[in-house]
Scaffold this motif. Structure first.
Motif, PDB file in Angstrom:
ATOM      1  N   TRP A  99      41.105  19.660  39.245  1.00  0.00           N
ATOM      2  CA  TRP A  99      40.391  20.256  38.125  1.00  0.00           C
ATOM      3  C   TRP A  99      39.290  21.192  38.587  1.00  0.00           C
ATOM      4  N   PHE A 100      38.714  20.967  39.752  1.00  0.00           N
ATOM      5  CA  PHE A 100      37.722  21.894  40.294  1.00  0.00           C
ATOM      6  C   PHE A 100      38.380  23.253  40.564  1.00  0.00           C
ATOM      7  N   ILE A 101      39.632  23.215  41.024  1.00  0.00           N
ATOM      8  CA  ILE A 101      40.377  24.444  41.264  1.00  0.00           C
ATOM      9  C   ILE A 101      40.829  25.073  39.942  1.00  0.00           C
ATOM     10  N   ARG A 102      41.203  24.209  39.016  1.00  0.00           N
ATOM     11  CA  ARG A 102      41.810  24.675  37.770  1.00  0.00           C
ATOM     12  C   ARG A 102      40.804  25.313  36.811  1.00  0.00           C
ATOM     13  N   TRP A 103      39.572  24.781  36.719  1.00  0.00           N
ATOM     14  CA  TRP A 103      38.636  25.225  35.685  1.00  0.00           C
ATOM     15  C   TRP A 103      38.338  26.725  35.707  1.00  0.00           C
ATOM     16  N   PRO A 104      38.100  27.353  36.858  1.00  0.00           N
ATOM     17  CA  PRO A 104      37.868  28.807  36.836  1.00  0.00           C
ATOM     18  C   PRO A 104      39.039  29.573  36.220  1.00  0.00           C
ATOM     19  N   PHE A 105      40.269  29.122  36.495  1.00  0.00           N
ATOM     20  CA  PHE A 105      41.438  29.783  35.920  1.00  0.00           C
ATOM     21  C   PHE A 105      41.534  29.534  34.418  1.00  0.00           C
ATOM     22  N   VAL A 106      41.124  28.337  34.010  1.00  0.00           N
ATOM     23  CA  VAL A 106      41.125  28.020  32.579  1.00  0.00           C
ATOM     24  C   VAL A 106      40.170  28.959  31.835  1.00  0.00           C
ATOM     25  N   PHE A 107      38.958  29.099  32.370  1.00  0.00           N
ATOM     26  CA  PHE A 107      37.981  29.988  31.734  1.00  0.00           C
ATOM     27  C   PHE A 107      38.432  31.445  31.810  1.00  0.00           C
ATOM     28  N   GLU A 108      39.063  31.813  32.918  1.00  0.00           N
ATOM     29  CA  GLU A 108      39.573  33.177  33.044  1.00  0.00           C
ATOM     30  C   GLU A 108      40.638  33.453  31.978  1.00  0.00           C
ATOM     31  N   GLY A 109      41.580  32.515  31.808  1.00  0.00           N
ATOM     32  CA  GLY A 109      42.609  32.685  30.778  1.00  0.00           C
ATOM     33  C   GLY A 109      42.014  32.739  29.386  1.00  0.00           C
ATOM     34  N   LEU A 110      41.011  31.881  29.151  1.00  0.00           N
ATOM     35  CA  LEU A 110      40.347  31.877  27.842  1.00  0.00           C
ATOM     36  C   LEU A 110      39.673  33.217  27.563  1.00  0.00           C
ATOM     37  N   LEU A 111      38.950  33.755  28.566  1.00  0.00           N
ATOM     38  CA  LEU A 111      38.252  35.027  28.389  1.00  0.00           C
ATOM     39  C   LEU A 111      39.225  36.179  28.180  1.00  0.00           C
ATOM     40  N   LEU A 112      40.293  36.202  28.981  1.00  0.00           N
ATOM     41  CA  LEU A 112      41.283  37.276  28.844  1.00  0.00           C
ATOM     42  C   LEU A 112      41.996  37.193  27.489  1.00  0.00           C
ATOM     43  N   GLY A 113      42.344  35.960  27.088  1.00  0.00           N
ATOM     44  CA  GLY A 113      43.013  35.785  25.800  1.00  0.00           C
ATOM     45  C   GLY A 113      42.122  36.185  24.629  1.00  0.00           C
ATOM     46  N   ALA A 114      40.838  35.780  24.692  1.00  0.00           N
ATOM     47  CA  ALA A 114      39.903  36.119  23.612  1.00  0.00           C
ATOM     48  C   ALA A 114      39.653  37.623  23.553  1.00  0.00           C
ATOM     49  N   ALA A 115      39.521  38.264  24.740  1.00  0.00           N
ATOM     50  CA  ALA A 115      39.310  39.711  24.772  1.00  0.00           C
ATOM     51  C   ALA A 115      40.524  40.442  24.213  1.00  0.00           C
ATOM     52  N   GLY A 116      41.698  39.982  24.602  1.00  0.00           N
ATOM     53  CA  GLY A 116      42.922  40.605  24.101  1.00  0.00           C
ATOM     54  C   GLY A 116      43.124  40.398  22.621  1.00  0.00           C
TER      55      GLY A 116
END
Length: 294
Positions: A213-230
Motif C-alpha cells: 500500500w505504500f507503493i500503491r497510494w501515490p498511484f491511487v492519488f495520481e489516478g484520482l487526480l488524472l480522472g478528476a482533471a479529465g
C-alpha cells in the motif's frame, strides 16, 4: 506519521504526473473524450425522456355524456368519475364551451352553430390519469359507466406513442451503459501504460521492503487526480454548450421543451467528477496489481 505519509503520497503523485507529462496528458485526454461523449448522451437521453413525459402528460380522455342527462345527473356522474382509482383530474366542459374552443381553432367554419338548438356538440368530461399509461384502462372503465355516451383518447395513437417512448428510454439506457463500459476500459488501459512505464521503479521499491500500500497510494492519488482533471474539462464544456443550446432553443424552437439547465447541469457535473475520479482510482489499483507480485 499518517500526515507525513499523506504529504509524501500527494507529492509523489504530482511528481509522477509532471515527470510523465505526455502519458498524463494522454490519460486526461482519454478521460475527457470518453466522459464528454457519455455526458453528451446523458443530456440527450434526459431531454428525450423529458419530452416524452411532456407529450404523455398532455394526453387526456374525452368522455361525452348522454344528451338526456339533467345537470344534477351530470354532477353525480362527475362524482363517479373522480372516484375511479387511477383518475387524477376531471374537468367538466359544457357543449357551449366546447363550441367556443372549436371556434377559436377553426374560425368561421363553425359560424351559424352558435344559434339556439344548432350546437351539435355534447357536454363532456376532460380526464387526466395519475399515470399516462393507465389511459386505455381508465377509458374502458368510463365506457362502462351509465350516462357516458362516447369515450375518445386516440386509441390508435396513444398505445403506439407509449411504446415508442419506452423503446427510446431503453435504447438510451443501453447506450449510456455501453459508453460507461467503454470509458472504464479505455481509461484503465491508458493508466496501465503509465504504470508500466514505472514498472522498474515499483519493483525496486518492493525489493527494498516497501509495503504494497505504500507503493500503491501515490498511484491511487495520481489516478484520482488524472480522472478528476479529465472529468472537469467535459463538465465545463457541457455546462457552457448546454446553456447556450437551451437559450437558442427557447428563442428559435419555443415549442420544443428542454430540461432547465439548473435542474440537470449540477447533477451532471457531480456525476462526471465522481465517474472520472472513481475510474482513475480503480484503473490505477488494478493496473499496479501485477507489478506488486515480485
Amino acid at each position: 506519521m499518517i500526515f507525513r505519509n499523506f504529504v509524501y503520497y500527494i507529492k509523489e503523485a504530482f511528481g509522477s504526473i509532471f515527470r510523465n507529462v505526455w502519458m498524463s496528458l494522454a490519460s486526461v485526454s482519454v478521460v475527457t473524450v470518453t466522459l464528454l461523449m457519455l455526458g453528451s448522451f446523458i443530456l440527450l437521453n434526459e431531454n428525450v425522456e423529458f419530452l416524452a413525459t411532456e407529450i404523455k402528460n398532455q394526453v387526456e380522455i374525452i368522455a361525452r355524456v348522454e344528451e338526456t342527462l339533467t345537470p344534477p345527473e351530470v354532477e353525480r356522474l362527475r362524482a363517479q368519475v373522480i372516484q375511479l382509482e387511477k383518475v387524477a383530474e376531471v374537468r367538466f366542459v359544457s357543449k357551449e364551451e366546447a363550441l367556443q374552443n372549436l371556434k377559436a381553432q377553426l374560425g368561421d367554419v363553425v359560424a351559424g352553430y352558435e344559434e339556439e338548438g344548432r350546437n351539435p356538440l355534447r357536454d363532456s368530461f376532460e380526464i387526466r390519469t395519475i399515470v399516462p399509461e393507465d389511459i386505455p384502462a381508465v377509458a374502458a372503465e368510463l365506457a362502462a359507466l351509465p350516462g357516458i355516451a362516447e369515450v375518445d383518447y386516440g386509441a390508435d395513437v396513444v398505445p403506439k406513442l407509449f411504446s415508442v417512448t419506452n423503446v427510446l428510454k431503453w435504447i438510451g439506457m443501453a447506450f449510456m451503459i455501453g459508453l460507461a463500459v467503454t470509458a472504464v476500459f479505455l481509461i484503465a488501459n491508458t493508466i496501465k501504460l503509465t504504470v508500466t512505464a514505472r514498472a522498474k521503479e515499483i519493483m525496486i521499491m518492493k525489493w527494498v521492503g516497501a509495503t504494497e500500500w505504500f507503493i500503491r497510494w501515490p498511484f491511487v492519488f495520481e489516478g484520482l487526480l488524472l480522472g478528476a482533471a479529465g472529468a472537469l474539462i467535459p463538465a465545463l464544456i457541457l455546462q457552457r454548450l448546454y446553456a447556450e443550446a437551451f437559450t437558442w432553443t427557447r428563442i428559435n424552437l419555443y415549442f420544443l421543451p428542454l430540461v432547465e439547465p439548473e435542474a440537470i447541469l449540477g447533477e451532471l457535473t457531480k456525476l462526471l467528477l465522481l465517474l472520472g475520479a472513481s475510474i482513475g482510482t480503480l484503473g490505477s489499483i488494478f493496473s499496479i496489481r501485477r507489478f506488486l507480485k515480485v
